[in-house]
Design a protein around this motif. Structure first.
Motif, PDB file in Angstrom:
ATOM      1  N   LEU A 264     -45.682 -17.510  61.846  1.00  0.00           N
ATOM      2  CA  LEU A 264     -44.434 -17.952  60.729  1.00  0.00           C
ATOM      3  C   LEU A 264     -44.885 -18.342  59.322  1.00  0.00           C
ATOM      4  N   GLU A 265     -46.029 -19.277  59.638  1.00  0.00           N
ATOM      5  CA  GLU A 265     -46.755 -19.599  58.420  1.00  0.00           C
ATOM      6  C   GLU A 265     -47.128 -18.705  57.387  1.00  0.00           C
ATOM      7  N   ALA A 266     -47.960 -17.718  58.091  1.00  0.00           N
ATOM      8  CA  ALA A 266     -48.476 -16.704  57.506  1.00  0.00           C
ATOM      9  C   ALA A 266     -47.724 -15.729  56.871  1.00  0.00           C
ATOM     10  N   ARG A 267     -46.573 -15.295  57.505  1.00  0.00           N
ATOM     11  CA  ARG A 267     -45.726 -14.433  56.956  1.00  0.00           C
ATOM     12  C   ARG A 267     -44.718 -15.061  56.246  1.00  0.00           C
ATOM     13  N   PHE A 268     -44.058 -16.000  56.465  1.00  0.00           N
ATOM     14  CA  PHE A 268     -42.959 -16.541  55.347  1.00  0.00           C
ATOM     15  C   PHE A 268     -43.361 -17.993  54.904  1.00  0.00           C
ATOM     16  N   GLY A 269     -44.489 -18.556  54.873  1.00  0.00           N
ATOM     17  CA  GLY A 269     -44.962 -19.469  54.132  1.00  0.00           C
ATOM     18  C   GLY A 269     -44.583 -20.895  54.469  1.00  0.00           C
ATOM     19  N   VAL A 270     -43.655 -21.053  55.760  1.00  0.00           N
ATOM     20  CA  VAL A 270     -43.270 -21.918  56.378  1.00  0.00           C
ATOM     21  C   VAL A 270     -43.439 -22.071  57.889  1.00  0.00           C
ATOM     22  N   GLY A 271     -43.942 -23.168  58.667  1.00  0.00           N
ATOM     23  CA  GLY A 271     -44.016 -22.958  60.155  1.00  0.00           C
ATOM     24  C   GLY A 271     -42.765 -23.314  60.672  1.00  0.00           C
ATOM     25  N   PRO A 272     -42.778 -23.479  61.939  1.00  0.00           N
ATOM     26  CA  PRO A 272     -41.441 -23.992  62.804  1.00  0.00           C
ATOM     27  C   PRO A 272     -41.169 -25.664  62.218  1.00  0.00           C
ATOM     28  N   HIS A 273     -39.963 -25.770  62.171  1.00  0.00           N
ATOM     29  CA  HIS A 273     -39.417 -27.101  61.872  1.00  0.00           C
ATOM     30  C   HIS A 273     -39.558 -28.050  62.977  1.00  0.00           C
ATOM     31  N   THR A 274     -39.349 -27.481  64.187  1.00  0.00           N
ATOM     32  CA  THR A 274     -39.587 -28.150  65.400  1.00  0.00           C
ATOM     33  C   THR A 274     -40.240 -27.296  66.417  1.00  0.00           C
TER      34      THR A 274
END
Length: 473
Positions: A264-274
């Motif tokens: 998620l971090e690599a594809r969207f620039g933001v990892g999981p919120h929780t």
């Protein structure tokens, strides 16, 4: 076999079995490499996280490292989140389900569980009961059923929940935990004003996943695993992932969970919120003894601590599946969100609901009231927070992560936690809890680093005591 690709939109490439197996082998090989472990602890201390392979080594290393791991996890949590613990409650709308998940009593073949679906009036009664406890944040839950629990029902329920203002009560954030769906439906959920979209992978092991999900839409491992990608494509920038530890090899699921976060971090620039960390627990026709990979308390604490080192910026959630003692152990090493006064049944909060408890999804281990849990947290030195300000101020997705990764989120979250705690003390707390809370506020306000923010917080706390509500930074 397809190659591992953290950027790929395809589940089999970003949750890559070969990479997980290689990671587990590497961790086993390096688990006694003292120099490497010390290097990884130093890297974790910087607060920038660890890769799934690095974290796997720390999960596997010997018990002699426990205290260093726990102390470092405690330090990182304090640095980013302070001593705040965010409070929430689940709200089960319906247990009608067409899936065949063998570990869940909602499975379609279960004929012993009463099936229920709340009407909008019943939802209203549930929400008022939750508001009367003091809750401000809910997580909606439903079984997967295309005709009985369609997206239109979920959207109508969200509107109902946000519309209810009882005495000083209001639900300010609705998180949603429903089955994997389409980009268009995620867009509708975003437009409805949800907070976080939550979906547990259950297990990242595709072979085990397909055995445990033999029938129904959820049996499609790839569609389920790619749900967060579709949610983000639909505009939801706060997503929550998790695995149900004990369904499969917990080490495998630990690595898969971190690979999902990295994707998620690599594809969207933001990892999981929780990240949620439930364990398999008893429920209706489900016996945990049927699952030989069940995770012990000792392993569970290590798992939570290493997750905190690997993804220090992410909120970590533990539910009432866990006992008071188990929750206390993981609060100390990483958990930052907690459910309280929870019911896992449809219609379980309002009085006079027949057979409500028999419709529970799993047995509750921590049966204390919300007030008892608030008092317990205060005694342990935590600030129970009912804050929903980041969501309402637009500090979501990469905006939240930017502040969290730089250790700045506490500049607003600390004062917001104290103000929402003051609301709780005024409107809902028992005499004992109120005394504990006032002592906590008196200790914490002088520690607010900004003089301006401290002054405004003091003014707002006085206004809350005079009857005003809903202040936030």
């Amino acid at each position: 076999m397809t190659p591992y690709n953290v950027h790929s939109p395809h589940a089999a490439e970003f949750i890559h079995d070969g990479e997980i197996q290689a990671t587990l082998a590497y961790a086993a090989e390096k688990s006694t490499d003292r120099a490497l472990i010390e290097e990884l602890l130093l890297k974790a201390k910087e607060g920038n996280g660890l890769s799934h392979r690095e974290a796997a080594v720390l999960l596997e290393c010997g018990r002699e490292w426990d205290e260093q791991l726990y102390a470092l996890a405690r330090e990182l949590k304090q640095r980013i989140y302070g001593n705040r613990i965010v409070m929430f409650a689940p709200l089960y709308l319906s247990n009608h389900c067409i899936n065949g998940c063998v570990y869940c009593p909602y499975h379609a073949k279960n004929r012993t569980i009463p099936r229920r679906k709340l009407t909008q009036e019943e939802i209203r009664r549930e929400v008022i009961a939750l508001q009367d406890m003091g809750h401000k944040r809910l997580a909606l839950e439903t079984g997967e059923h295309p005709t009985l629990n369609p997206i239109e029902y979920v959207l109508e329920s969200i509107d109902t929940i946000y519309s209810i203002h009882h005495r000083n009560g209001a639900i300010r954030r609705v998180n949603v935990n429903i089955a994997a769906t389409t980009v268009e439906n995620y867009r509708l959920l975003k437009e409805a004003g949800i907070g976080t979209y939550i979906l547990f992978e259950e297990t990242y092991d595709k072979v085990t996943y397909e055995r445990l999900h033999p029938t129904g839409p959820k049996s499609d491992w790839a569609y389920h695993t790619e749900a967060m990608d579709r949610a983000m494509e639909g505009g939801i920038d706060d997503v929550g992932i998790g695995a149900l530890f004990g369904l499969s090899n917990y080490r495998y699921d630990f690595v898969g969970l971190l690979m999902h976060a990295e994707h998620l971090e690599a594809r969207f620039g933001v990892g999981p919120h929780t990240i949620s960390v439930p364990r398999i627990r008893p429920a209706d026709d489900i016996d945990p003894a049927d699952f030989p990979d069940a995770v012990t308390d000792e392993k569970f604490r290590r798992l939570v601590a290493v997750l905190r080192l690997a993804v220090p910026y992410t909120g970590m959630i533990v539910s009432t599946r866990e006992s008071q003692r188990s929750r206390e152990l993981v609060l100390d090493v990483g958990v930052s969100q907690l459910s309280g006064g929870s019911r896992t049944s449809v219609g379980g909060y309002a009085e006079g609901v027949v057979d409500a408890e028999r419709s529970a999804q799993f047995d509750i281990s921590d049966e204390r009231t919300l007030d008892e849990i608030v008092a317990w947290l205060l005694e342990l030195g935590y600030v129970p927070s009912f804050c929903t300000a980041c969501y309402r101020e637009g500090r979501t997705g990469d905006r939240f992560m930017s502040l969290a990764k730089r250790g700045l989120i506490g500049n607003c979250c600390g004062p917001n936690a104290l103000m929402t705690l003051r609301e709780y003390l005024e409107d809902y707390a028992s005499t004992r809890t109120r005394l504990l809370g006032e002592q906590m506020i008196a200790r914490e306000v002088p520690l607010i680093p900004s003089e301006k923010v401290r002054r405004i917080t003091e003014e707002n706390l006085k206004a809350i005591m005079a009857g005003k509500r809903d202040f936030r930074f």
